[in-house]
Scaffold this motif. Structure first.
Motif, PDB file in Angstrom:
ATOM      1  N   ALA A 140       1.093  -1.013   0.004  1.00  0.00           N
ATOM      2  CA  ALA A 140      -0.286   0.248  -0.115  1.00  0.00           C
ATOM      3  C   ALA A 140       1.004   1.422   0.062  1.00  0.00           C
ATOM      4  O   ALA A 140       1.707   1.292   1.045  1.00  0.00           O
ATOM      5  CB  ALA A 140      -1.171   0.096   0.527  1.00  0.00           C
TER       6      ALA A 140
ATOM      7  N   ARG B 251       1.032   5.501  -0.330  1.00  0.00           N
ATOM      8  CA  ARG B 251       0.313   6.723   0.352  1.00  0.00           C
ATOM      9  C   ARG B 251       0.854   8.004   0.096  1.00  0.00           C
ATOM     10  O   ARG B 251       1.172   8.569   0.962  1.00  0.00           O
ATOM     11  CB  ARG B 251      -0.128   6.131   1.561  1.00  0.00           C
ATOM     12  CG  ARG B 251      -0.571   4.994   2.158  1.00  0.00           C
ATOM     13  CD  ARG B 251      -0.763   5.076   3.886  1.00  0.00           C
ATOM     14  NE  ARG B 251      -1.899   3.715   3.489  1.00  0.00           N
ATOM     15  CZ  ARG B 251      -0.805   2.745   4.473  1.00  0.00           C
ATOM     16  NH1 ARG B 251       0.505   2.421   4.125  1.00  0.00           N
ATOM     17  NH2 ARG B 251      -1.471   1.976   4.339  1.00  0.00           N
TER      18      ARG B 251
ATOM     19  N   PRO C 126      -5.043   0.874  -1.807  1.00  0.00           N
ATOM     20  CA  PRO C 126      -6.688   0.852  -1.059  1.00  0.00           C
ATOM     21  C   PRO C 126      -7.301   1.381  -0.386  1.00  0.00           C
ATOM     22  O   PRO C 126      -6.245   1.334   0.998  1.00  0.00           O
ATOM     23  CB  PRO C 126      -7.172  -1.047  -1.253  1.00  0.00           C
ATOM     24  CG  PRO C 126      -5.145  -1.337  -0.208  1.00  0.00           C
ATOM     25  CD  PRO C 126      -4.771  -0.847  -0.904  1.00  0.00           C
TER      26      PRO C 126
ATOM     27  N   THR D 104     -10.799   1.346   2.150  1.00  0.00           N
ATOM     28  CA  THR D 104     -11.535   2.136   2.731  1.00  0.00           C
ATOM     29  C   THR D 104     -12.179   3.199   3.428  1.00  0.00           C
ATOM     30  O   THR D 104     -13.809   3.663   3.914  1.00  0.00           O
ATOM     31  CB  THR D 104     -12.253   0.679   3.915  1.00  0.00           C
ATOM     32  OG1 THR D 104     -11.267   0.208   4.075  1.00  0.00           O
ATOM     33  CG2 THR D 104     -13.404   0.763   4.777  1.00  0.00           C
ATOM     34  N   TYR D 105     -11.828   4.167   3.592  1.00  0.00           N
ATOM     35  CA  TYR D 105     -12.426   5.438   4.285  1.00  0.00           C
ATOM     36  C   TYR D 105     -12.498   6.348   3.160  1.00  0.00           C
ATOM     37  O   TYR D 105     -13.466   6.694   3.621  1.00  0.00           O
ATOM     38  CB  TYR D 105     -10.473   6.787   4.596  1.00  0.00           C
ATOM     39  CG  TYR D 105     -10.826   5.901   5.819  1.00  0.00           C
ATOM     40  CD1 TYR D 105     -10.692   7.454   6.213  1.00  0.00           C
ATOM     41  CD2 TYR D 105      -9.198   5.250   5.776  1.00  0.00           C
ATOM     42  CE1 TYR D 105     -10.000   7.596   7.951  1.00  0.00           C
ATOM     43  CE2 TYR D 105      -9.100   5.473   7.283  1.00  0.00           C
ATOM     44  CZ  TYR D 105      -9.433   6.487   8.325  1.00  0.00           C
ATOM     45  OH  TYR D 105      -9.198   6.431   9.479  1.00  0.00           O
TER      46      TYR D 105
ATOM     47  N   ARG E 251       4.238  -9.562   7.814  1.00  0.00           N
ATOM     48  CA  ARG E 251       2.499 -10.676   7.668  1.00  0.00           C
ATOM     49  C   ARG E 251       3.101 -11.316   9.203  1.00  0.00           C
ATOM     50  O   ARG E 251       4.346 -11.725   8.887  1.00  0.00           O
ATOM     51  CB  ARG E 251       2.406 -11.586   6.203  1.00  0.00           C
ATOM     52  CG  ARG E 251       2.191 -10.538   5.150  1.00  0.00           C
ATOM     53  CD  ARG E 251       0.848  -9.864   5.338  1.00  0.00           C
ATOM     54  NE  ARG E 251       0.365  -8.932   4.187  1.00  0.00           N
ATOM     55  CZ  ARG E 251       0.322  -8.042   4.432  1.00  0.00           C
ATOM     56  NH1 ARG E 251       1.077  -6.759   4.985  1.00  0.00           N
ATOM     57  NH2 ARG E 251      -0.007  -7.363   2.890  1.00  0.00           N
TER      58      ARG E 251
HETATM   59  C1  LIG Z   1      -9.595  -3.389   1.743  1.00  0.00           C
HETATM   60  C2  LIG Z   1      -8.903  -2.390   1.823  1.00  0.00           C
HETATM   61  C3  LIG Z   1      -8.788  -1.348   2.706  1.00  0.00           C
HETATM   62  C4  LIG Z   1      -7.830  -0.226   2.728  1.00  0.00           C
HETATM   63  N1  LIG Z   1      -8.360   0.393   3.662  1.00  0.00           N
HETATM   64  C5  LIG Z   1      -7.128   1.773   3.905  1.00  0.00           C
HETATM   65  C6  LIG Z   1      -7.540   3.065   4.233  1.00  0.00           C
HETATM   66  O1  LIG Z   1      -8.485   3.198   3.746  1.00  0.00           O
HETATM   67  N2  LIG Z   1      -6.721   3.139   4.340  1.00  0.00           N
HETATM   68  C7  LIG Z   1      -5.090   2.899   4.240  1.00  0.00           C
HETATM   69  O2  LIG Z   1      -4.540   4.297   4.159  1.00  0.00           O
HETATM   70  N3  LIG Z   1      -4.844   1.811   4.209  1.00  0.00           N
HETATM   71  C8  LIG Z   1      -6.065   1.225   3.703  1.00  0.00           C
HETATM   72  N4  LIG Z   1      -5.046  -0.062   3.584  1.00  0.00           N
HETATM   73  C9  LIG Z   1      -3.871  -0.606   3.122  1.00  0.00           C
HETATM   74  C10 LIG Z   1      -3.720  -1.782   4.679  1.00  0.00           C
HETATM   75  O3  LIG Z   1      -3.387  -0.697   5.908  1.00  0.00           O
HETATM   76  C11 LIG Z   1      -2.441  -2.140   4.008  1.00  0.00           C
HETATM   77  O4  LIG Z   1      -3.197  -3.676   2.334  1.00  0.00           O
HETATM   78  C12 LIG Z   1      -2.483  -3.258   4.936  1.00  0.00           C
HETATM   79  O5  LIG Z   1      -1.851  -2.623   6.323  1.00  0.00           O
HETATM   80  C13 LIG Z   1      -1.027  -4.742   4.592  1.00  0.00           C
HETATM   81  O6  LIG Z   1      -0.041  -3.153   4.075  1.00  0.00           O
HETATM   82  P1  LIG Z   1       0.701  -3.297   2.766  1.00  0.00           P
HETATM   83  O7  LIG Z   1      -0.874  -3.483   1.889  1.00  0.00           O
HETATM   84  O8  LIG Z   1       2.006  -2.071   3.161  1.00  0.00           O
HETATM   85  O9  LIG Z   1       0.760  -5.131   2.557  1.00  0.00           O
HETATM   86  C14 LIG Z   1      -6.529  -1.034   2.832  1.00  0.00           C
HETATM   87  C15 LIG Z   1      -6.383  -2.364   2.673  1.00  0.00           C
HETATM   88  C16 LIG Z   1      -7.460  -3.021   1.671  1.00  0.00           C
HETATM   89  C17 LIG Z   1      -7.210  -4.688   1.352  1.00  0.00           C
END
Ligand SMILES: Cc1cc2nc3c(=O)[nH]c(=O)nc-3n(C[C@H](O)[C@H](O)[C@H](O)COP(=O)(O)O)c2cc1C
Length: 234
Positions: free
Chosen positions: A24, A26, A177, A179-180, A223
């Motif tokens: 993810a 940012r 991704p 959800t926010y 993980r």
């Molecule tokens: C469906 C979904 C919704 C998520 N919503 C948010 C969000 O609203 N804001 C955010 O900063 N990260 C969000 N994330 C990111 C997760 O925090 C992140 O995927 C998780 O901590 C694992 O980290 P990585 O994706 O860097 O491996 C979301 C991830 C998923 C799969």
């Protein structure tokens, strides 16, 4: 952390690397993704499996002026506390194990950004970046039809989301991704003129990642070990 997987099959290596490369992200550069690259990513995502090949994902890609207007509308609603989600999300609903993981993830993220636990204003600014799409030039919004209790359709959308994210990574792009963004489903529908019956699960801000930003360069979350997730029966 899971232990590294060493494969003897060279065909497996690219996937093994890609799935770990995706994170993810940012922080983004403002440069838009060229249309042909974006289409290539979306064509990849279209190969996602779904129940009975129903392909229930309804993808909205928002860029340029529409992106700026959407961000402004979401921020205006957040300022007056007017959220219009289609689906619930409450950390308090999660069993303790998952809540502990969520807490760990948040703590690691703020630590990487150098923000102390008690600095509520700075933490709010970081949260607010969800609504400016982390500076990304595009945001993808994943909508779905309402079918039964929605769970199976949401599963298909989750698969689609991961294919999309992996393809972004394969194209040298990145996404987060969110959800926010789903907290503003009603507002997003209104701004973009989307049908009331189409329900929003989550969004993905995406573009070329700024790998110099601490959110991308310092922060990296691991993980749980396999034994915490997988049970073998024989
Ligand atoms: C469906 C979904 C919704 C998520 N919503 C948010 C969000 O609203 N804001 C955010 O900063 N990260 C969000 N994330 C990111 C997760 O925090 C992140 O995927 C998780 O901590 C694992 O980290 P990585 O994706 O860097 O491996 C979301 C991830 C998923 C799969």
């Amino acid at each position: 952390m899971t232990t590294p997987h060493h494969t003897t099959n060279p065909l497996e290596a690219p996937f093994h690397e890609l799935v770990r490369k995706r994170r993810a992200l940012r922080a983004f550069k403002p440069d838009p993704v060229p249309d042909d690259v974006l289409r290539s990513v979306l064509e990849d995502a279209q190969h996602t499996p779904s129940q009975c090949n129903t392909q229930p994902w309804q993808m909205h890609i928002v860029s340029g002026k529409a992106r700026d207007e959407l961000s402004a509308a979401i921020q205006a609603e957040e300022k007056i506390g007017h959220r219009t989600p289609d689906f619930t999300f409450a950390r308090t609903d999660y069993p303790a194990l998952y809540e502990a993981r969520a807490q760990h993830q948040g703590a690691e993220y703020y630590k990487a950004l150098g923000i102390p636990r008690e600095d509520k204003a700075a933490r709010r600014d970081v949260m607010w970046r969800n609504y400016t799409f982390f500076g990304a030039p595009h945001v993808a919004l994943l909508f779905m039809p309402q079918v039964g209790d929605d769970v199976r359709i949401a599963g298909d959308l989750g698969m689609y989301g991961q294919t999309f994210l992996l393809s972004l990574a394969a194209h040298g792009l990145g996404g987060c991704p969110q959800t926010y963004l789903g907290f503003y489903a009603g507002t997003i529908r209104k701004v973009l003129g989307i049908d009331e019956n189409s329900k929003m699960l989550f969004g993905v801000s995406f573009g070329y990642p700024d790998m110099t930003a601490p959110a991308n360069s310092v922060y990296k979350i691991g993980r749980a070990p396999l034994k915490d997730s997988v049970t073998f029966h024989s």
